[in-house]
Write a protein that holds these residues in place. Structure first.
Motif, PDB file in Angstrom:
ATOM      1  N   LEU A 137       0.800  -1.226   0.000  1.00  0.00           N
ATOM      2  CA  LEU A 137       0.000   0.000   0.000  1.00  0.00           C
ATOM      3  C   LEU A 137       0.833   1.276   0.000  1.00  0.00           C
ATOM      4  O   LEU A 137       0.323   2.335  -0.385  1.00  0.00           O
ATOM      5  N   ALA A 138       2.091   1.187   0.432  1.00  0.00           N
ATOM      6  CA  ALA A 138       2.881   2.409   0.590  1.00  0.00           C
ATOM      7  C   ALA A 138       4.250   2.298  -0.060  1.00  0.00           C
ATOM      8  O   ALA A 138       4.899   1.246  -0.030  1.00  0.00           O
ATOM      9  N   HIS A 139       4.661   3.405  -0.623  1.00  0.00           N
ATOM     10  CA  HIS A 139       6.035   3.601  -1.068  1.00  0.00           C
ATOM     11  C   HIS A 139       6.796   4.083   0.176  1.00  0.00           C
ATOM     12  O   HIS A 139       6.419   5.076   0.785  1.00  0.00           O
ATOM     13  N   ILE A 140       7.850   3.364   0.566  1.00  0.00           N
ATOM     14  CA  ILE A 140       8.577   3.681   1.794  1.00  0.00           C
ATOM     15  C   ILE A 140       9.649   4.732   1.499  1.00  0.00           C
ATOM     16  O   ILE A 140      10.445   4.575   0.571  1.00  0.00           O
ATOM     17  N   VAL A 141       9.654   5.783   2.300  1.00  0.00           N
ATOM     18  CA  VAL A 141      10.632   6.861   2.137  1.00  0.00           C
ATOM     19  C   VAL A 141      11.476   6.913   3.409  1.00  0.00           C
ATOM     20  O   VAL A 141      10.979   7.234   4.491  1.00  0.00           O
ATOM     21  N   LEU A 142      12.752   6.586   3.277  1.00  0.00           N
ATOM     22  CA  LEU A 142      13.662   6.497   4.422  1.00  0.00           C
ATOM     23  C   LEU A 142      14.466   7.780   4.581  1.00  0.00           C
ATOM     24  O   LEU A 142      15.102   8.254   3.638  1.00  0.00           O
ATOM     25  N   MET A 143      14.447   8.327   5.787  1.00  0.00           N
ATOM     26  CA  MET A 143      15.354   9.404   6.158  1.00  0.00           C
ATOM     27  C   MET A 143      16.209   8.868   7.287  1.00  0.00           C
ATOM     28  O   MET A 143      15.736   8.686   8.411  1.00  0.00           O
ATOM     29  N   ARG A 144      17.472   8.596   6.989  1.00  0.00           N
ATOM     30  CA  ARG A 144      18.319   7.872   7.932  1.00  0.00           C
ATOM     31  C   ARG A 144      19.154   8.812   8.785  1.00  0.00           C
ATOM     32  O   ARG A 144      19.244  10.005   8.541  1.00  0.00           O
ATOM     33  N   ARG A 145      19.755   8.201   9.817  1.00  0.00           N
ATOM     34  CA  ARG A 145      20.650   8.932  10.700  1.00  0.00           C
ATOM     35  C   ARG A 145      21.986   9.179  10.007  1.00  0.00           C
ATOM     36  O   ARG A 145      22.199   8.769   8.867  1.00  0.00           O
ATOM     37  N   GLU A 146      22.903   9.831  10.748  1.00  0.00           N
ATOM     38  CA  GLU A 146      24.249  10.047  10.214  1.00  0.00           C
ATOM     39  C   GLU A 146      24.879   8.709   9.832  1.00  0.00           C
ATOM     40  O   GLU A 146      24.589   7.676  10.427  1.00  0.00           O
ATOM     41  N   SER A 147      25.742   8.765   8.830  1.00  0.00           N
ATOM     42  CA  SER A 147      26.344   7.547   8.300  1.00  0.00           C
ATOM     43  C   SER A 147      27.127   6.790   9.372  1.00  0.00           C
ATOM     44  O   SER A 147      27.891   7.376  10.137  1.00  0.00           O
ATOM     45  N   ASP A 148      26.884   5.480   9.409  1.00  0.00           N
ATOM     46  CA  ASP A 148      27.608   4.581  10.289  1.00  0.00           C
ATOM     47  C   ASP A 148      27.794   3.295   9.486  1.00  0.00           C
ATOM     48  O   ASP A 148      26.825   2.748   8.955  1.00  0.00           O
ATOM     49  N   PRO A 149      29.022   2.799   9.356  1.00  0.00           N
ATOM     50  CA  PRO A 149      29.261   1.630   8.500  1.00  0.00           C
ATOM     51  C   PRO A 149      28.385   0.435   8.832  1.00  0.00           C
ATOM     52  O   PRO A 149      27.846  -0.235   7.948  1.00  0.00           O
ATOM     53  N   ASN A 150      28.233   0.139  10.128  1.00  0.00           N
ATOM     54  CA  ASN A 150      27.414  -1.008  10.524  1.00  0.00           C
ATOM     55  C   ASN A 150      25.949  -0.779  10.170  1.00  0.00           C
ATOM     56  O   ASN A 150      25.263  -1.678   9.683  1.00  0.00           O
ATOM     57  N   GLU A 151      25.468   0.444  10.431  1.00  0.00           N
ATOM     58  CA  GLU A 151      24.079   0.757  10.135  1.00  0.00           C
ATOM     59  C   GLU A 151      23.827   0.766   8.636  1.00  0.00           C
ATOM     60  O   GLU A 151      22.784   0.309   8.165  1.00  0.00           O
ATOM     61  N   THR A 152      24.795   1.277   7.885  1.00  0.00           N
ATOM     62  CA  THR A 152      24.669   1.289   6.428  1.00  0.00           C
ATOM     63  C   THR A 152      24.497  -0.124   5.893  1.00  0.00           C
ATOM     64  O   THR A 152      23.654  -0.385   5.032  1.00  0.00           O
ATOM     65  N   SER A 153      25.272  -1.049   6.431  1.00  0.00           N
ATOM     66  CA  SER A 153      25.171  -2.446   6.004  1.00  0.00           C
ATOM     67  C   SER A 153      23.806  -3.026   6.341  1.00  0.00           C
ATOM     68  O   SER A 153      23.190  -3.727   5.512  1.00  0.00           O
ATOM     69  N   LEU A 154      23.298  -2.737   7.538  1.00  0.00           N
ATOM     70  CA  LEU A 154      21.980  -3.239   7.936  1.00  0.00           C
ATOM     71  C   LEU A 154      20.890  -2.689   7.024  1.00  0.00           C
ATOM     72  O   LEU A 154      19.970  -3.423   6.634  1.00  0.00           O
ATOM     73  N   ILE A 155      20.990  -1.409   6.698  1.00  0.00           N
ATOM     74  CA  ILE A 155      19.987  -0.793   5.834  1.00  0.00           C
ATOM     75  C   ILE A 155      20.033  -1.411   4.440  1.00  0.00           C
ATOM     76  O   ILE A 155      18.988  -1.724   3.849  1.00  0.00           O
ATOM     77  N   GLU A 156      21.236  -1.604   3.913  1.00  0.00           N
ATOM     78  CA  GLU A 156      21.365  -2.201   2.580  1.00  0.00           C
ATOM     79  C   GLU A 156      20.809  -3.620   2.557  1.00  0.00           C
ATOM     80  O   GLU A 156      20.112  -4.012   1.608  1.00  0.00           O
ATOM     81  N   GLN A 157      21.098  -4.387   3.605  1.00  0.00           N
ATOM     82  CA  GLN A 157      20.573  -5.756   3.675  1.00  0.00           C
ATOM     83  C   GLN A 157      19.054  -5.762   3.769  1.00  0.00           C
ATOM     84  O   GLN A 157      18.383  -6.577   3.121  1.00  0.00           O
TER      85      GLN A 157
END
Length: 216
Positions: free
Chosen positions: A130-150
């Protein structure tokens, strides 16, 4: 400019949350979303009872609704909706999306924590449909970036998700920390919109003024 609405109708923005209280980070995110998505209508949706959070028993959803109206009133196309508050009970996003579906294509703003938790929401397959998801993320963090990509890859693979990431980073503030500051008698200047701070002061919310009163 964003591409045309997928179903050829209006572009509906949705930003839900507890907003207890709405703060500068919320407003920053809403403005960034509005600039990026350019919704025809932008619903700010305070929850009645959020499914994934515990709220103070003294919380008044009607106070949160009024504070949200003060916080987001200056954002283009923004409408602070009382739909979830009027519905009562736990505010499941999938029900709100079904309610709004007939109005147009829904673009839903989420932060990093919400994005990573999406599969745990009620009927996640419907949320993604039902929805197009629009992500506004926190400051870059390598571990978090990997989690988001996965997570992004998983959501596309399992749910055929439509995901957009806003380039602008979130302004990190915590409503919990703000409530603690208020209860402790510490200033919140610049952390919430001035109209929201006025409302908190006028109604003695979150322990505002309690310390001063006890010292007299």
């Amino acid at each position: 400019m964003m591409e045309a609405s997928e179903r050829g109708g209006r572009r509906i923005g949705l930003y839900g949350g507890t907003f207890a209280p709405p703060h500068a980070g919320h407003v920053h995110a809403a403005r960034a979303f509005s600039r990026a998505i350019q919704p025809d209508i932008f619903y700010i949706m305070p929850a009645f009872i959020p499914p994934h959070k515990l709220i103070d028993p003294s919380d008044s959803p009607f106070d949160r609704l009024e504070m949200a109206r003060r916080a987001f009133g200056g954002i283009p196309q923004a409408i602070v909706s009382d739909y979830e508050i009027r519905e009562g009970g736990r505010s499941y996003t999938v029900n709100t999306l079904r309610h709004l579906w007939s109005e147009g294509d829904i673009y839903m703003l989420v932060g990093t924590d919400m994005f990573l938790s999406l599969p745990t929401w009620r009927e996640p397959e419907e949320v993604f449909r039902l929805a197009h998801i629009v992500l506004m993320r926190r400051e870059s963090d390598p571990n978090e970036t990997s989690l988001i990509e996965q997570a992004h890859e998983r959501y596309v693979r399992e749910f055929s998700a439509r995901i957009t990431q806003i380039d602008e980073r979130a302004l990190e503030l915590s409503s919990t920390e703000l409530r603690e500051r208020l209860a402790g008698g510490r200033p919140i200047d610049g952390l919430v919109p001035s109209d929201v701070e006025d409302y908190i002061r006028e109604h003695g919310l979150y322990g505002y003024g309690a310390n001063a009163a006890s010292e007299k």
